[in-house]
Write a protein that holds these residues in place. Structure first.
Motif, short mmCIF file in Angstrom:
data_model
loop_
_atom_site.label_atom_id
_atom_site.label_comp_id
_atom_site.label_asym_id
_atom_site.label_seq_id
_atom_site.Cartn_x
_atom_site.Cartn_y
_atom_site.Cartn_z
N ILE A 6 17.22 -57.16 -14.95
CA ILE A 6 17.56 -57.05 -16.38
C ILE A 6 16.40 -56.43 -17.15
O ILE A 6 16.59 -55.53 -17.97
N ASP A 7 15.18 -56.89 -16.87
CA ASP A 7 14.01 -56.38 -17.59
C ASP A 7 13.77 -54.90 -17.27
O ASP A 7 13.37 -54.14 -18.17
N LEU A 8 13.98 -54.50 -16.02
CA LEU A 8 13.83 -53.09 -15.68
C LEU A 8 14.85 -52.23 -16.43
O LEU A 8 14.51 -51.17 -16.98
N ALA A 9 16.10 -52.68 -16.44
CA ALA A 9 17.14 -51.93 -17.14
C ALA A 9 16.82 -51.80 -18.62
O ALA A 9 16.90 -50.70 -19.19
N ARG A 10 16.43 -52.89 -19.24
CA ARG A 10 16.09 -52.86 -20.66
C ARG A 10 14.85 -52.01 -20.91
O ARG A 10 14.74 -51.32 -21.93
N GLY A 11 13.92 -52.05 -19.96
CA GLY A 11 12.71 -51.26 -20.10
C GLY A 11 13.00 -49.77 -20.11
O GLY A 11 12.49 -49.03 -20.97
N PHE A 12 13.82 -49.31 -19.18
CA PHE A 12 14.15 -47.89 -19.13
C PHE A 12 14.98 -47.47 -20.35
O PHE A 12 14.80 -46.38 -20.88
#
Length: 265
Positions: free
Chosen positions: A40-46
């Motif tokens: 989730i954090d990777l997706a939101r980060g990108f």
């Protein structure tokens, strides 16, 4: 102003002056295996980096001895059930839709989901210790981040079948020979090489970089004839939208470049 995450965060995003953003998968004790929250954090980060006008290029890498060893299988049900259909928390979906060039800097293992993250990058730099492995068949996991479709388009269907159906290890040297990675360097030089490429991209016309990445990637989804027509259409839109002042600036830039003495290779 640089934005840096605390060291204890599993996904660290560091936006540095100059336009290069660094995304670190930071769970080295488990070879950077992904929990649901990390995905989730990777997706939101990108998604956030794509919307940040100060960011021109993104580099993703892993802490420690691996790039990413895949999903944490001790929490596989939590990861796979339901979330795979949520594009807002789908890391690879957000990477695929990201307009900014993404450079993958790969040391050690890139396994299954880690392999899929690599395939969502636009450029790959690998250390000589890098190893790419698809373990979907070994562990009975159905691919959902594109490995079954993207790999064959990069290295060819026969090679992709062997890689995925036998779960063979693809070394950095083989990956380079097959066209999977752009550069193979010493492990200690991976981030340096990724930064060199990122800096060269940053020096170019950012608007054109975004348009060029889009037309390359969109063209790969259709036939060659349709891709050529797409390029022509995008070119007409681009030039029709240019002002006389922009054409004059282009001429001045070209004139300035041509007046400089050429360096001998």
């Amino acid at each position: 102003m640089a934005t840096k995450a605390p060291e204890n965060e599993k996904i660290q995003i560091d936006v540095r002056p100059g336009g290069i953003a660094w995304v670190k998968i930071n769970r080295p004790e488990s070879l950077n295996s992904l929990t649901r929250q990390m995905i989730i954090d990777l997706a939101r980060g990108f998604r956030s980096l794509d919307a940040d006008d100060s960011v021109k290029v993104i580099v993703i890498h892993g802490a420690g001895r691996a790039f990413c060893s895949g999903v944490d299988l001790t929490a596989a049900e939590d990861v796979f059930k339901g979330d795979v259909r949520d594009v807002d928390t789908d890391t690879v979906f957000q990477m695929d839709r990201c307009r900014k060039p993404i450079i993958g800097a790969v040391n050690g293992f890139a396994v299954t989901a880690g392999f899929e993250i690599c395939l969502a990058c636009d450029i790959l730099v690998a250390g000589r210790d890098a190893k790419f492995v698809d373990t979907h068949s070994r562990f009975g996991i159905f691919p959902s981040w594109g490995l079954s479709q993207k790999l064959a388009r990069v290295i060819g269907p026969n090679r992709a079948r062997e890689v995925s159906l036998s779960s063979m290890v693809v070394t950095a040297e083989v990956a380079e020979r097959w066209g999977l990675v752009n550069h193979v360097v010493e492990p200690s030089d991976v981030l340096k090489k990724a930064q060199e490429i990122a800096e060269r991209i940053v020096k170019n016309n950012h608007d054109l970089v975004l348009r060029y990445k889009a037309v390359i990637n969109d063209g790969l989804k259709v036939s060659l004839g349709d891709a050529l027509a797409l390029e022509k259409e995008k070119a007409h839109i681009f030039y029709d939208g240019m002002t006389r002042e922009q054409f004059e600036q282009m001429k001045k830039f070209i004139a300035g470049r041509s007046s400089k003495p050429s360096s001998k290779m």
